[in-house]
Write a protein that holds these residues in place. Sequence first.
Motif, mmCIF file in Angstrom:
data_model
loop_
_atom_site.group_PDB
_atom_site.id
_atom_site.type_symbol
_atom_site.label_atom_id
_atom_site.label_comp_id
_atom_site.label_asym_id
_atom_site.label_seq_id
_atom_site.Cartn_x
_atom_site.Cartn_y
_atom_site.Cartn_z
ATOM 1 N N PRO A 23 26.673 32.355 39.520
ATOM 2 C CA PRO A 23 27.010 31.238 40.405
ATOM 3 C C PRO A 23 28.118 31.615 41.397
ATOM 4 C CG PRO A 23 27.084 30.568 38.090
ATOM 5 C CD PRO A 23 26.939 32.046 38.115
ATOM 6 N N GLU A 24 27.937 31.212 42.626
ATOM 7 C CA GLU A 24 28.955 31.471 43.652
ATOM 8 C C GLU A 24 30.299 30.850 43.285
ATOM 9 O OE1 GLU A 24 29.194 33.470 46.371
ATOM 10 O OE2 GLU A 24 27.350 34.252 45.534
ATOM 11 N N THR A 25 30.273 29.724 42.579
ATOM 12 C CA THR A 25 31.527 29.051 42.232
ATOM 13 C C THR A 25 32.395 29.898 41.301
ATOM 14 O OG1 THR A 25 30.414 27.911 40.412
ATOM 15 C CG2 THR A 25 30.613 26.720 42.513
ATOM 16 N N LEU A 26 31.807 30.833 40.580
ATOM 17 C CA LEU A 26 32.586 31.682 39.666
ATOM 18 C C LEU A 26 32.920 33.053 40.248
ATOM 19 C CD1 LEU A 26 30.967 30.926 36.198
ATOM 20 C CD2 LEU A 26 33.207 30.227 37.047
ATOM 21 N N ARG A 27 32.291 33.421 41.356
ATOM 22 C CA ARG A 27 32.508 34.755 41.932
ATOM 23 C C ARG A 27 34.002 35.037 42.152
ATOM 24 N NH1 ARG A 27 29.440 38.413 45.255
ATOM 25 N NH2 ARG A 27 27.769 36.885 45.318
ATOM 26 N N GLN A 28 34.668 34.237 42.949
ATOM 27 C CA GLN A 28 36.076 34.503 43.287
ATOM 28 C C GLN A 28 36.994 34.375 42.070
ATOM 29 O OE1 GLN A 28 36.773 35.930 46.167
ATOM 30 N NE2 GLN A 28 38.873 36.210 45.482
ATOM 31 N N PRO A 29 36.850 33.354 41.220
ATOM 32 C CA PRO A 29 37.699 33.311 40.021
ATOM 33 C C PRO A 29 37.532 34.549 39.125
ATOM 34 C CG PRO A 29 36.700 31.166 40.383
ATOM 35 C CD PRO A 29 36.062 32.118 41.363
ATOM 36 N N ILE A 30 36.309 35.075 39.026
ATOM 37 C CA ILE A 30 36.081 36.276 38.212
ATOM 38 C C ILE A 30 36.745 37.481 38.864
ATOM 39 C CG2 ILE A 30 34.306 37.917 37.458
ATOM 40 C CD1 ILE A 30 32.537 35.416 36.860
ATOM 41 N N ILE A 31 36.595 37.630 40.170
ATOM 42 C CA ILE A 31 37.248 38.735 40.872
ATOM 43 C C ILE A 31 38.755 38.673 40.653
ATOM 44 C CG2 ILE A 31 37.784 39.721 43.152
ATOM 45 C CD1 ILE A 31 34.956 38.772 44.024
ATOM 46 N N GLU A 32 39.329 37.489 40.816
ATOM 47 C CA GLU A 32 40.777 37.330 40.644
ATOM 48 C C GLU A 32 41.206 37.623 39.209
ATOM 49 O OE1 GLU A 32 41.589 33.417 42.174
ATOM 50 O OE2 GLU A 32 41.043 34.020 44.218
ATOM 51 N N ALA A 33 40.431 37.146 38.227
ATOM 52 C CA ALA A 33 40.770 37.395 36.821
ATOM 53 C C ALA A 33 40.742 38.887 36.517
ATOM 54 C CB ALA A 33 39.806 36.648 35.905
ATOM 55 N N LEU A 34 39.709 39.577 36.966
ATOM 56 C CA LEU A 34 39.604 41.016 36.702
ATOM 57 C C LEU A 34 40.667 41.799 37.460
ATOM 58 C CD1 LEU A 34 35.719 41.415 36.672
ATOM 59 C CD2 LEU A 34 37.290 41.436 34.703
ATOM 60 N N THR A 35 41.062 41.319 38.617
ATOM 61 C CA THR A 35 42.110 41.986 39.391
ATOM 62 C C THR A 35 43.473 41.871 38.698
ATOM 63 O OG1 THR A 35 40.888 41.647 41.445
ATOM 64 C CG2 THR A 35 43.228 42.075 41.665
ATOM 65 N N GLU A 58 47.813 53.177 32.668
ATOM 66 C CA GLU A 58 48.019 54.601 32.937
ATOM 67 C C GLU A 58 48.260 54.894 34.411
ATOM 68 O OE1 GLU A 58 46.063 57.236 29.582
ATOM 69 O OE2 GLU A 58 44.545 56.343 30.894
ATOM 70 N N VAL A 59 47.743 54.046 35.289
ATOM 71 C CA VAL A 59 47.909 54.283 36.727
ATOM 72 C C VAL A 59 48.585 53.125 37.452
ATOM 73 C CG1 VAL A 59 46.041 55.954 36.927
ATOM 74 C CG2 VAL A 59 45.544 53.529 37.207
ATOM 75 N N ALA A 60 48.898 52.052 36.746
ATOM 76 C CA ALA A 60 49.595 50.888 37.306
ATOM 77 C C ALA A 60 48.844 50.253 38.479
ATOM 78 C CB ALA A 60 51.028 51.249 37.705
ATOM 79 N N LEU A 61 47.513 50.224 38.371
ATOM 80 C CA LEU A 61 46.659 49.573 39.365
ATOM 81 C C LEU A 61 45.655 48.688 38.641
ATOM 82 C CD1 LEU A 61 45.878 52.654 41.619
ATOM 83 C CD2 LEU A 61 47.171 50.645 42.331
ATOM 84 N N SER A 62 45.126 47.699 39.353
ATOM 85 C CA SER A 62 44.126 46.825 38.735
ATOM 86 C C SER A 62 42.860 47.612 38.421
ATOM 87 C CB SER A 62 43.793 45.646 39.650
ATOM 88 O OG SER A 62 42.811 46.002 40.593
ATOM 89 N N ILE A 63 42.147 47.149 37.403
ATOM 90 C CA ILE A 63 40.897 47.820 37.037
ATOM 91 C C ILE A 63 39.861 47.702 38.148
ATOM 92 C CG2 ILE A 63 41.300 47.631 34.560
ATOM 93 C CD1 ILE A 63 39.193 45.324 34.549
ATOM 94 N N SER A 101 39.202 51.892 45.168
ATOM 95 C CA SER A 101 39.366 51.204 46.449
ATOM 96 C C SER A 101 40.221 52.065 47.372
ATOM 97 C CB SER A 101 40.047 49.851 46.237
ATOM 98 O OG SER A 101 41.405 50.041 45.861
ATOM 99 N N GLU A 102 40.186 51.736 48.638
ATOM 100 C CA GLU A 102 41.022 52.444 49.611
ATOM 101 C C GLU A 102 42.500 52.274 49.245
ATOM 102 O OE1 GLU A 102 41.793 55.085 52.316
ATOM 103 O OE2 GLU A 102 39.748 54.475 51.862
ATOM 104 N N ARG A 103 42.862 51.094 48.789
ATOM 105 C CA ARG A 103 44.245 50.828 48.367
ATOM 106 C C ARG A 103 44.654 51.770 47.242
ATOM 107 N NH1 ARG A 103 46.284 47.615 44.237
ATOM 108 N NH2 ARG A 103 48.391 46.897 44.589
ATOM 109 N N ALA A 104 43.772 51.948 46.258
ATOM 110 C CA ALA A 104 44.067 52.832 45.130
ATOM 111 C C ALA A 104 44.189 54.279 45.589
ATOM 112 C CB ALA A 104 42.989 52.707 44.063
ATOM 113 N N ARG A 105 43.326 54.679 46.494
ATOM 114 C CA ARG A 105 43.397 56.063 47.000
ATOM 115 C C ARG A 105 44.720 56.320 47.708
ATOM 116 N NH1 ARG A 105 37.562 55.680 49.072
ATOM 117 N NH2 ARG A 105 36.443 56.101 47.152
ATOM 118 N N ARG A 106 45.159 55.340 48.501
ATOM 119 C CA ARG A 106 46.455 55.492 49.180
ATOM 120 C C ARG A 106 47.581 55.572 48.154
ATOM 121 N NH1 ARG A 106 44.378 51.540 52.588
ATOM 122 N NH2 ARG A 106 45.740 49.983 51.649
ATOM 123 N N PHE A 107 47.543 54.682 47.163
ATOM 124 C CA PHE A 107 48.579 54.652 46.122
ATOM 125 C C PHE A 107 48.631 55.987 45.374
ATOM 126 C CE2 PHE A 107 49.970 53.816 41.742
ATOM 127 C CZ PHE A 107 51.174 53.165 41.982
#
Length: 111
Positions: free
Chosen positions: A12-24, A30-35, A102-108
Amino acid sequence: MSPAAPFPYAGPETLRQPIIEALTRVVDPEVALSIVDVGLVIGVTVSADRLHVLLTMTSAACPVAGLIIEEVEAELASIAERGMAIDVELVWEPAWTPERMSERARRFMQW
């Protein structure tokens, strides 16, 4: 319309963003970045009664795999609909590669 998930998502689209935020919110200690940034989330499928997440680790010898899985379950439980089962499955195919980051992780990581 919600932005695309940084991993395959079916549900469901209604859960897409909450799931992304929860997993983030789950950090690989070990690397101090989100999974999500590290690229450990292979995909998410949501049905009426189940939230199924496929995860991988950067190596089969990852000493924090159990901790990451527990944190994923806790974060998803905080946003899942009542009565929904949360199933986190650790998989090794497809194998993790640095290209999953992600690009952010590569920069970090200065890669």
